[in-house]
Scaffold this motif. Structure first.
Motif, mmCIF file in Angstrom:
data_model
loop_
_atom_site.group_PDB
_atom_site.id
_atom_site.type_symbol
_atom_site.label_atom_id
_atom_site.label_comp_id
_atom_site.label_asym_id
_atom_site.label_seq_id
_atom_site.Cartn_x
_atom_site.Cartn_y
_atom_site.Cartn_z
ATOM 1 N N UNK A 188 0.797 -1.225 0.000
ATOM 2 C CA UNK A 188 0.000 0.000 0.000
ATOM 3 C C UNK A 188 0.826 1.270 0.000
ATOM 4 N N UNK A 189 2.073 1.188 0.484
ATOM 5 C CA UNK A 189 2.836 2.420 0.668
ATOM 6 C C UNK A 189 3.722 2.691 -0.534
ATOM 7 N N UNK A 190 3.772 3.945 -0.943
ATOM 8 C CA UNK A 190 4.716 4.323 -1.985
ATOM 9 C C UNK A 190 6.115 4.363 -1.388
ATOM 10 N N UNK A 191 7.131 4.076 -2.215
ATOM 11 C CA UNK A 191 8.511 4.162 -1.723
ATOM 12 C C UNK A 191 8.815 5.617 -1.371
ATOM 13 N N UNK A 192 9.565 5.834 -0.304
ATOM 14 C CA UNK A 192 9.941 7.216 -0.002
ATOM 15 C C UNK A 192 10.771 7.764 -1.153
ATOM 16 N N UNK A 193 10.575 9.042 -1.488
ATOM 17 C CA UNK A 193 11.317 9.592 -2.616
ATOM 18 C C UNK A 193 12.798 9.651 -2.291
ATOM 19 N N UNK A 194 13.611 9.503 -3.344
ATOM 20 C CA UNK A 194 15.045 9.562 -3.122
ATOM 21 C C UNK A 194 15.448 10.979 -2.739
ATOM 22 N N UNK A 195 16.602 11.069 -2.070
ATOM 23 C CA UNK A 195 16.963 12.356 -1.491
ATOM 24 C C UNK A 195 17.102 13.452 -2.543
ATOM 25 N N UNK A 196 17.920 13.186 -3.576
ATOM 26 C CA UNK A 196 18.138 14.259 -4.548
ATOM 27 C C UNK A 196 17.814 13.743 -5.942
#
Lengths: 107, 325
Positions: free
Chosen positions: B77-85
Protein backbone atom coordinates in the motif's frame (compact mmCIF):
# COMPACT_ATOMS: atom_id res chain seq x y z
CA UNK A 1 -47.87 27.26 -14.99
CA UNK A 2 -44.47 26.67 -16.49
CA UNK A 3 -43.04 29.45 -14.38
CA UNK A 4 -44.46 27.91 -11.23
CA UNK A 5 -42.98 24.53 -12.17
CA UNK A 6 -39.61 26.11 -12.94
CA UNK A 7 -39.58 28.01 -9.65
CA UNK A 8 -40.52 24.92 -7.64
CA UNK A 9 -37.97 22.81 -9.55
CA UNK A 10 -35.07 25.20 -9.15
CA UNK A 11 -36.04 25.78 -5.53
CA UNK A 12 -35.77 22.04 -4.91
CA UNK A 13 -32.46 21.86 -6.77
CA UNK A 14 -30.99 24.70 -4.72
CA UNK A 15 -32.26 23.05 -1.52
CA UNK A 16 -30.47 19.90 -2.65
CA UNK A 17 -27.28 21.85 -3.20
CA UNK A 18 -27.55 23.38 0.29
CA UNK A 19 -28.12 19.93 1.82
CA UNK A 20 -25.04 18.67 -0.04
CA UNK A 21 -22.89 21.51 1.30
CA UNK A 22 -24.09 20.83 4.86
CA UNK A 23 -23.33 17.14 4.40
CA UNK A 24 -19.88 17.96 3.03
CA UNK A 25 -19.08 20.04 6.11
CA UNK A 26 -20.29 17.09 8.15
CA UNK A 27 -17.86 14.81 6.33
CA UNK A 28 -15.01 17.11 7.25
CA UNK A 29 -16.01 17.77 10.87
CA UNK A 30 -17.51 14.56 12.23
CA UNK A 31 -15.20 12.48 14.39
CA UNK A 32 -15.08 8.91 13.02
CA UNK A 33 -15.68 6.74 9.97
CA UNK A 34 -19.25 5.82 10.80
CA UNK A 35 -20.58 9.31 11.48
CA UNK A 36 -18.76 10.62 8.41
CA UNK A 37 -20.37 7.91 6.32
CA UNK A 38 -23.69 9.00 7.74
CA UNK A 39 -22.98 12.53 6.47
CA UNK A 40 -21.99 11.19 3.05
CA UNK A 41 -25.22 9.24 2.94
CA UNK A 42 -27.17 12.49 3.21
CA UNK A 43 -25.64 13.69 -0.07
CA UNK A 44 -26.46 10.42 -1.79
CA UNK A 45 -30.04 10.12 -0.64
CA UNK A 46 -31.52 13.52 0.15
CA UNK A 47 -29.17 15.87 -1.72
CA UNK A 48 -29.18 13.94 -4.98
CA UNK A 49 -32.92 13.29 -4.68
CA UNK A 50 -33.76 16.98 -4.26
CA UNK A 51 -31.50 18.03 -7.14
CA UNK A 52 -32.74 15.33 -9.53
CA UNK A 53 -36.44 15.73 -8.68
CA UNK A 54 -36.05 19.50 -8.92
CA UNK A 55 -34.47 19.25 -12.36
CA UNK A 56 -37.14 16.77 -13.47
CA UNK A 57 -39.88 19.21 -12.43
CA UNK A 58 -38.13 22.28 -13.87
CA UNK A 59 -37.55 20.57 -17.22
CA UNK A 60 -41.20 19.64 -17.64
CA UNK A 61 -42.43 16.07 -17.76
CA UNK A 62 -40.95 14.06 -20.60
CA UNK A 63 -38.34 11.45 -21.42
CA UNK A 64 -35.60 13.58 -19.85
CA UNK A 65 -37.36 13.74 -16.48
CA UNK A 66 -38.11 10.01 -16.69
CA UNK A 67 -34.39 9.44 -17.19
CA UNK A 68 -33.55 11.66 -14.20
CA UNK A 69 -35.93 9.68 -12.01
CA UNK A 70 -34.37 6.42 -13.22
CA UNK A 71 -30.94 7.79 -12.29
CA UNK A 72 -32.38 8.56 -8.86
CA UNK A 73 -33.70 5.02 -8.49
CA UNK A 74 -30.26 3.71 -9.50
CA UNK A 75 -28.56 5.96 -6.93
CA UNK A 76 -30.98 4.91 -4.19
CA UNK A 77 -30.12 1.27 -4.83
CA UNK A 78 -26.35 1.56 -5.27
CA UNK A 79 -25.25 4.15 -2.71
CA UNK A 80 -26.81 2.54 0.38
CA UNK A 81 -25.24 -0.71 -0.81
CA UNK A 82 -21.84 0.93 -1.10
CA UNK A 83 -22.32 2.54 2.31
CA UNK A 84 -23.30 -0.81 3.81
CA UNK A 85 -20.27 -2.55 2.31
CA UNK A 86 -17.96 0.22 3.53
CA UNK A 87 -19.35 0.08 7.06
CA UNK A 88 -19.09 -3.69 7.13
CA UNK A 89 -15.47 -3.65 5.98
CA UNK A 90 -14.63 -0.92 8.50
CA UNK A 91 -16.21 -3.05 11.23
CA UNK A 92 -14.40 -6.19 10.03
CA UNK A 93 -11.09 -4.31 10.15
CA UNK A 94 -11.74 -3.48 13.82
CA UNK A 95 -13.03 0.08 13.68
CA UNK A 96 -15.82 0.90 16.11
CA UNK A 97 -18.00 3.90 16.91
CA UNK A 98 -16.32 5.78 19.80
CA UNK A 99 -19.24 5.51 22.27
CA UNK A 100 -19.47 1.77 21.76
CA UNK A 101 -15.76 1.48 22.37
CA UNK A 102 -16.14 3.31 25.69
CA UNK A 103 -19.05 1.13 26.77
CA UNK A 104 -17.19 -2.07 26.02
CA UNK A 105 -13.88 -1.13 27.58
CA UNK A 106 -15.61 0.51 30.55
CA UNK A 107 -14.98 4.02 31.91
CA UNK B 1 -23.30 29.36 -16.42
CA UNK B 2 -21.55 26.81 -18.63
CA UNK B 3 -18.32 28.73 -18.16
CA UNK B 4 -18.77 28.50 -14.41
CA UNK B 5 -19.33 24.74 -14.62
CA UNK B 6 -16.24 24.35 -16.83
CA UNK B 7 -14.06 26.34 -14.44
CA UNK B 8 -15.38 24.41 -11.43
CA UNK B 9 -14.76 21.04 -13.12
CA UNK B 10 -11.25 22.01 -14.19
CA UNK B 11 -10.50 23.28 -10.67
CA UNK B 12 -11.65 19.92 -9.28
CA UNK B 13 -9.42 18.13 -11.81
CA UNK B 14 -6.39 20.16 -10.76
CA UNK B 15 -7.19 19.59 -7.09
CA UNK B 16 -7.46 15.83 -7.66
CA UNK B 17 -4.17 15.81 -9.57
CA UNK B 18 -2.36 17.70 -6.82
CA UNK B 19 -3.85 15.43 -4.16
CA UNK B 20 -2.60 12.39 -6.13
CA UNK B 21 0.89 13.89 -6.21
CA UNK B 22 1.00 14.63 -2.50
CA UNK B 23 -0.34 11.34 -1.10
CA UNK B 24 1.92 8.43 -0.21
CA UNK B 25 -0.85 5.92 0.47
CA UNK B 26 -1.34 4.05 -2.80
CA UNK B 27 -4.90 2.99 -1.93
CA UNK B 28 -5.92 6.64 -1.60
CA UNK B 29 -4.12 7.38 -4.87
CA UNK B 30 -6.04 4.62 -6.66
CA UNK B 31 -9.32 6.01 -5.35
CA UNK B 32 -8.36 9.57 -6.27
CA UNK B 33 -7.46 8.52 -9.79
CA UNK B 34 -10.95 7.02 -10.05
CA UNK B 35 -12.32 10.41 -8.97
CA UNK B 36 -10.06 12.02 -11.58
CA UNK B 37 -11.49 9.71 -14.27
CA UNK B 38 -15.06 10.55 -13.28
CA UNK B 39 -14.28 14.28 -13.34
CA UNK B 40 -12.69 13.93 -16.81
CA UNK B 41 -15.87 12.19 -17.95
CA UNK B 42 -17.88 15.15 -16.64
CA UNK B 43 -15.56 17.54 -18.52
CA UNK B 44 -16.15 15.56 -21.72
CA UNK B 45 -19.91 15.85 -21.19
CA UNK B 46 -19.49 19.60 -20.73
CA UNK B 47 -17.56 19.65 -24.02
CA UNK B 48 -20.47 17.88 -25.78
CA UNK B 49 -18.49 14.67 -26.30
CA UNK B 50 -20.74 12.03 -24.71
CA UNK B 51 -19.14 9.21 -26.73
CA UNK B 52 -15.78 9.90 -25.12
CA UNK B 53 -17.36 10.59 -21.74
CA UNK B 54 -18.98 7.15 -21.68
CA UNK B 55 -15.65 5.43 -22.35
CA UNK B 56 -13.84 7.59 -19.81
CA UNK B 57 -16.43 6.95 -17.11
CA UNK B 58 -16.28 3.18 -17.62
CA UNK B 59 -12.49 2.90 -18.08
CA UNK B 60 -11.08 5.85 -16.10
CA UNK B 61 -13.40 5.60 -13.11
CA UNK B 62 -14.29 1.91 -13.29
CA UNK B 63 -11.95 -0.57 -14.88
CA UNK B 64 -8.62 1.16 -14.34
CA UNK B 65 -9.39 1.75 -10.65
CA UNK B 66 -10.15 -1.94 -10.24
CA UNK B 67 -6.91 -2.84 -12.05
CA UNK B 68 -4.93 -0.47 -9.81
CA UNK B 69 -6.49 -2.00 -6.71
CA UNK B 70 -5.61 -5.47 -8.04
CA UNK B 71 -2.02 -4.25 -8.50
CA UNK B 72 -1.92 -3.06 -4.89
CA UNK B 73 -2.33 -6.72 -3.89
CA UNK B 74 1.22 -7.42 -4.91
CA UNK B 75 3.05 -4.11 -4.52
CA UNK B 76 1.77 -3.16 -1.07
CA UNK B 77 0.00 0.00 0.00
CA UNK B 78 2.84 2.42 0.67
CA UNK B 79 4.72 4.32 -1.99
CA UNK B 80 8.51 4.16 -1.72
CA UNK B 81 9.94 7.22 0.00
CA UNK B 82 11.32 9.59 -2.62
CA UNK B 83 15.05 9.56 -3.12
CA UNK B 84 16.96 12.36 -1.49
CA UNK B 85 18.14 14.26 -4.55
CA UNK B 86 16.17 13.32 -7.63
CA UNK B 87 18.26 15.65 -9.81
CA UNK B 88 18.19 13.44 -12.90
CA UNK B 89 14.40 13.08 -12.65
CA UNK B 90 14.08 16.84 -12.34
CA UNK B 91 16.21 17.41 -15.44
CA UNK B 92 14.23 14.86 -17.48
CA UNK B 93 10.91 16.30 -16.33
CA UNK B 94 11.92 19.88 -17.08
CA UNK B 95 13.29 18.89 -20.50
CA UNK B 96 10.20 16.90 -21.52
CA UNK B 97 7.90 19.56 -20.07
CA UNK B 98 9.59 22.39 -21.97
CA UNK B 99 9.51 20.36 -25.18
CA UNK B 100 5.77 19.80 -24.72
CA UNK B 101 5.13 23.47 -23.93
CA UNK B 102 7.18 24.41 -27.01
CA UNK B 103 5.05 21.98 -29.05
CA UNK B 104 1.84 23.54 -27.76
CA UNK B 105 2.85 26.89 -29.28
CA UNK B 106 2.53 25.29 -32.73
CA UNK B 107 -1.00 24.03 -32.10
CA UNK B 108 -3.88 26.07 -33.50
CA UNK B 109 -5.77 28.16 -30.96
CA UNK B 110 -8.91 26.72 -29.39
CA UNK B 111 -11.81 27.31 -31.79
CA UNK B 112 -9.52 28.66 -34.53
CA UNK B 113 -11.57 28.43 -37.75
CA UNK B 114 -8.38 27.92 -39.78
CA UNK B 115 -7.33 24.87 -37.77
CA UNK B 116 -7.00 21.70 -39.87
CA UNK B 117 -9.63 19.98 -37.74
CA UNK B 118 -12.18 22.59 -38.78
CA UNK B 119 -11.23 22.52 -42.45
CA UNK B 120 -12.89 20.85 -45.39
CA UNK B 121 -12.80 17.35 -43.94
CA UNK B 122 -14.85 18.25 -40.88
CA UNK B 123 -17.37 20.14 -43.00
CA UNK B 124 -17.61 17.17 -45.32
CA UNK B 125 -18.28 14.83 -42.37
CA UNK B 126 -20.91 17.12 -40.87
CA UNK B 127 -22.72 17.92 -44.10
CA UNK B 128 -22.54 14.64 -45.95
CA UNK B 129 -22.89 12.00 -43.21
CA UNK B 130 -26.68 11.88 -43.49
CA UNK B 131 -26.51 11.40 -47.23
CA UNK B 132 -23.48 9.09 -47.53
CA UNK B 133 -23.78 6.98 -44.40
CA UNK B 134 -27.37 7.59 -43.43
CA UNK B 135 -26.90 7.66 -39.65
CA UNK B 136 -27.45 10.55 -37.24
CA UNK B 137 -24.38 10.03 -35.01
CA UNK B 138 -21.55 11.70 -36.92
CA UNK B 139 -18.98 10.46 -34.38
CA UNK B 140 -19.81 6.86 -35.22
CA UNK B 141 -19.80 7.67 -38.94
CA UNK B 142 -16.29 9.16 -38.72
CA UNK B 143 -14.98 6.47 -36.41
CA UNK B 144 -16.39 3.41 -38.12
CA UNK B 145 -16.69 4.42 -41.75
CA UNK B 146 -14.71 7.47 -42.87
CA UNK B 147 -11.79 6.61 -40.60
CA UNK B 148 -12.47 2.88 -40.50
CA UNK B 149 -8.86 2.06 -41.26
CA UNK B 150 -7.63 4.10 -38.26
CA UNK B 151 -10.11 2.32 -36.03
CA UNK B 152 -8.88 -1.03 -37.32
CA UNK B 153 -5.43 0.06 -36.18
CA UNK B 154 -6.76 1.13 -32.78
CA UNK B 155 -8.46 -2.22 -32.29
CA UNK B 156 -5.19 -3.92 -33.19
CA UNK B 157 -3.42 -1.73 -30.59
CA UNK B 158 -5.90 -2.87 -27.92
CA UNK B 159 -5.36 -6.50 -28.86
CA UNK B 160 -1.57 -6.01 -28.79
CA UNK B 161 -1.75 -4.35 -25.38
CA UNK B 162 -3.86 -7.22 -24.07
CA UNK B 163 -1.41 -9.78 -25.44
CA UNK B 164 1.44 -7.83 -23.84
CA UNK B 165 -0.18 -7.87 -20.39
CA UNK B 166 -1.05 -11.55 -20.71
CA UNK B 167 2.50 -12.34 -21.82
CA UNK B 168 3.93 -10.55 -18.79
CA UNK B 169 1.46 -11.77 -16.17
CA UNK B 170 -0.35 -14.77 -17.60
CA UNK B 171 2.59 -17.06 -18.21
CA UNK B 172 2.69 -18.26 -14.62
CA UNK B 173 2.12 -21.96 -14.06
CA UNK B 174 -1.39 -22.69 -12.96
CA UNK B 175 -0.51 -23.81 -9.43
CA UNK B 176 0.99 -20.42 -8.60
CA UNK B 177 -2.31 -18.79 -9.33
CA UNK B 178 -4.51 -17.44 -6.63
CA UNK B 179 -8.27 -17.45 -6.89
CA UNK B 180 -9.53 -14.11 -5.66
CA UNK B 181 -12.65 -14.53 -3.57
CA UNK B 182 -12.36 -18.29 -3.58
CA UNK B 183 -11.01 -18.44 -0.05
CA UNK B 184 -13.13 -17.08 2.82
CA UNK B 185 -12.95 -13.34 2.38
CA UNK B 186 -14.37 -10.63 4.65
CA UNK B 187 -17.05 -9.96 2.05
CA UNK B 188 -18.10 -13.62 1.78
CA UNK B 189 -21.32 -13.06 3.68
CA UNK B 190 -22.24 -9.82 1.99
CA UNK B 191 -25.80 -10.79 1.22
CA UNK B 192 -26.91 -7.26 0.39
CA UNK B 193 -23.95 -6.73 -1.93
CA UNK B 194 -24.70 -9.96 -3.75
CA UNK B 195 -28.42 -9.29 -4.09
CA UNK B 196 -27.85 -5.78 -5.41
CA UNK B 197 -25.12 -6.98 -7.78
CA UNK B 198 -27.45 -9.66 -9.13
CA UNK B 199 -30.16 -7.06 -9.54
CA UNK B 200 -27.91 -4.64 -11.43
CA UNK B 201 -26.07 -7.10 -13.64
CA UNK B 202 -28.87 -7.77 -16.13
CA UNK B 203 -29.47 -4.04 -16.42
CA UNK B 204 -25.78 -3.35 -17.01
CA UNK B 205 -25.52 -6.09 -19.62
CA UNK B 206 -28.66 -4.88 -21.33
CA UNK B 207 -27.24 -1.36 -21.33
CA UNK B 208 -24.05 -2.69 -22.93
CA UNK B 209 -26.10 -4.36 -25.67
CA UNK B 210 -28.07 -1.16 -26.16
CA UNK B 211 -24.92 0.93 -26.44
CA UNK B 212 -23.53 -1.61 -28.91
CA UNK B 213 -26.61 -1.74 -31.11
CA UNK B 214 -27.64 1.89 -30.81
CA UNK B 215 -24.22 3.44 -31.51
CA UNK B 216 -25.31 4.65 -34.92
CA UNK B 217 -28.20 6.65 -33.51
CA UNK B 218 -27.01 7.86 -30.11
CA UNK B 219 -23.70 8.14 -28.27
CA UNK B 220 -22.05 4.77 -28.07
CA UNK B 221 -20.62 2.03 -30.22
CA UNK B 222 -18.25 -0.88 -29.96
CA UNK B 223 -15.65 0.72 -27.68
CA UNK B 224 -18.23 1.98 -25.20
CA UNK B 225 -20.23 -1.24 -25.25
CA UNK B 226 -17.06 -3.28 -24.74
CA UNK B 227 -15.98 -1.31 -21.68
CA UNK B 228 -19.49 -1.29 -20.18
CA UNK B 229 -19.76 -5.04 -20.66
CA UNK B 230 -16.33 -5.58 -19.12
CA UNK B 231 -17.19 -3.33 -16.17
CA UNK B 232 -20.37 -5.30 -15.51
CA UNK B 233 -18.37 -8.51 -15.62
CA UNK B 234 -15.71 -7.09 -13.29
CA UNK B 235 -18.48 -6.24 -10.82
CA UNK B 236 -19.58 -9.87 -10.90
CA UNK B 237 -16.01 -11.11 -10.45
CA UNK B 238 -15.41 -8.75 -7.53
CA UNK B 239 -18.57 -9.72 -5.66
CA UNK B 240 -18.72 -13.43 -6.42
CA UNK B 241 -15.02 -14.25 -6.85
CA UNK B 242 -12.98 -15.00 -9.94
CA UNK B 243 -13.59 -18.74 -9.78
CA UNK B 244 -17.29 -18.33 -10.49
CA UNK B 245 -16.55 -15.60 -13.02
CA UNK B 246 -14.18 -17.93 -14.85
CA UNK B 247 -16.82 -20.61 -14.94
CA UNK B 248 -19.01 -18.21 -16.92
CA UNK B 249 -16.37 -16.97 -19.35
CA UNK B 250 -13.58 -19.55 -19.74
CA UNK B 251 -10.15 -18.33 -20.69
CA UNK B 252 -10.29 -19.98 -24.12
CA UNK B 253 -13.38 -17.94 -24.97
CA UNK B 254 -11.68 -14.74 -23.89
CA UNK B 255 -8.73 -15.48 -26.15
CA UNK B 256 -11.10 -16.25 -29.01
CA UNK B 257 -13.03 -13.05 -28.33
CA UNK B 258 -9.86 -10.95 -28.27
CA UNK B 259 -8.59 -12.21 -31.60
CA UNK B 260 -12.00 -12.92 -33.11
CA UNK B 261 -13.16 -9.32 -32.80
CA UNK B 262 -10.20 -8.05 -34.79
CA UNK B 263 -10.66 -10.93 -37.25
CA UNK B 264 -14.29 -9.89 -37.84
CA UNK B 265 -13.15 -6.31 -38.41
CA UNK B 266 -10.42 -7.28 -40.87
CA UNK B 267 -12.71 -9.77 -42.62
CA UNK B 268 -15.22 -7.02 -43.36
CA UNK B 269 -12.40 -5.22 -45.13
CA UNK B 270 -11.48 -8.36 -47.10
CA UNK B 271 -15.13 -8.89 -48.06
CA UNK B 272 -15.35 -5.35 -49.40
CA UNK B 273 -12.20 -6.02 -51.42
CA UNK B 274 -13.67 -9.23 -52.83
CA UNK B 275 -16.86 -7.44 -53.80
CA UNK B 276 -14.86 -4.98 -55.82
CA UNK B 277 -14.64 -2.00 -53.48
CA UNK B 278 -11.76 -0.44 -51.58
CA UNK B 279 -10.62 -1.88 -48.22
CA UNK B 280 -13.38 -1.15 -45.64
CA UNK B 281 -15.51 0.67 -48.22
CA UNK B 282 -18.88 -0.56 -46.98
CA UNK B 283 -20.82 0.82 -49.96
CA UNK B 284 -20.37 -2.46 -51.83
CA UNK B 285 -21.76 -4.67 -49.06
CA UNK B 286 -25.36 -4.25 -50.24
CA UNK B 287 -27.17 -3.08 -53.35
CA UNK B 288 -27.98 0.26 -51.71
CA UNK B 289 -24.75 2.00 -50.54
CA UNK B 290 -26.44 3.37 -47.40
CA UNK B 291 -27.61 -0.10 -46.40
CA UNK B 292 -24.09 -1.34 -47.12
CA UNK B 293 -22.71 1.30 -44.75
CA UNK B 294 -25.13 0.16 -42.04
CA UNK B 295 -24.15 -3.48 -42.45
CA UNK B 296 -20.45 -2.65 -42.40
CA UNK B 297 -20.65 -0.38 -39.37
CA UNK B 298 -22.70 -2.88 -37.35
CA UNK B 299 -20.26 -5.69 -38.23
CA UNK B 300 -17.10 -3.80 -37.32
CA UNK B 301 -18.66 -2.36 -34.15
CA UNK B 302 -19.41 -5.91 -33.05
CA UNK B 303 -15.78 -6.80 -33.69
CA UNK B 304 -14.53 -3.80 -31.73
CA UNK B 305 -16.90 -4.57 -28.84
CA UNK B 306 -15.76 -8.22 -28.65
CA UNK B 307 -12.08 -7.31 -28.67
CA UNK B 308 -12.38 -4.49 -26.11
CA UNK B 309 -14.53 -6.49 -23.69
CA UNK B 310 -12.39 -9.64 -23.93
CA UNK B 311 -9.10 -7.77 -23.53
CA UNK B 312 -10.32 -5.89 -20.44
CA UNK B 313 -11.70 -9.04 -18.79
CA UNK B 314 -8.58 -11.05 -19.66
CA UNK B 315 -6.31 -8.32 -18.27
CA UNK B 316 -8.35 -8.26 -15.05
CA UNK B 317 -8.06 -12.03 -14.69
CA UNK B 318 -4.32 -11.82 -15.32
CA UNK B 319 -3.94 -9.27 -12.52
CA UNK B 320 -6.25 -11.10 -10.15
CA UNK B 321 -4.36 -14.37 -10.66
CA UNK B 322 -0.89 -13.20 -9.73
CA UNK B 323 0.29 -14.56 -6.41
CA UNK B 324 1.50 -11.67 -4.25
CA UNK B 325 4.22 -13.82 -2.70
Amino acid sequence: MTDVLATVGYGLAIAGAVVSVIAASGMLRLPDVFTRMHAAGVVDSLGAALVLVGLAIAGGFGTASARLLMILAFLWITTPTACHALAKIARAKGLMPPEREQQETGP
Amino acid sequence: MTLFADIALLAFLIAAAIAILRKRDLFTIAMLSGVYGLLSAAVFVALDAPDVAMTEAAVGAGTSTVLMLATLHFVGREAMPPRKRPLLALIVTVAVGSALVYGVSDLPLFGDPKAPAHGDVARHYLERTGEEIGIPNVVTAVLASYRGFDTLGETAVILTAGIGVLALLGMLPRRQRREVGAEPAPHRDHTILRVVAKMLLPLLLMFACYVQAHGELSPGGGFQAGVVFATAFLLYALVFGTRRARAIVPEAWLERGMAGGLLVYGSVGVVTLLRGGAFLDYDVLAADPTVGQHVGIIAIELGVGATVASVLIAVFFAFADVDPA
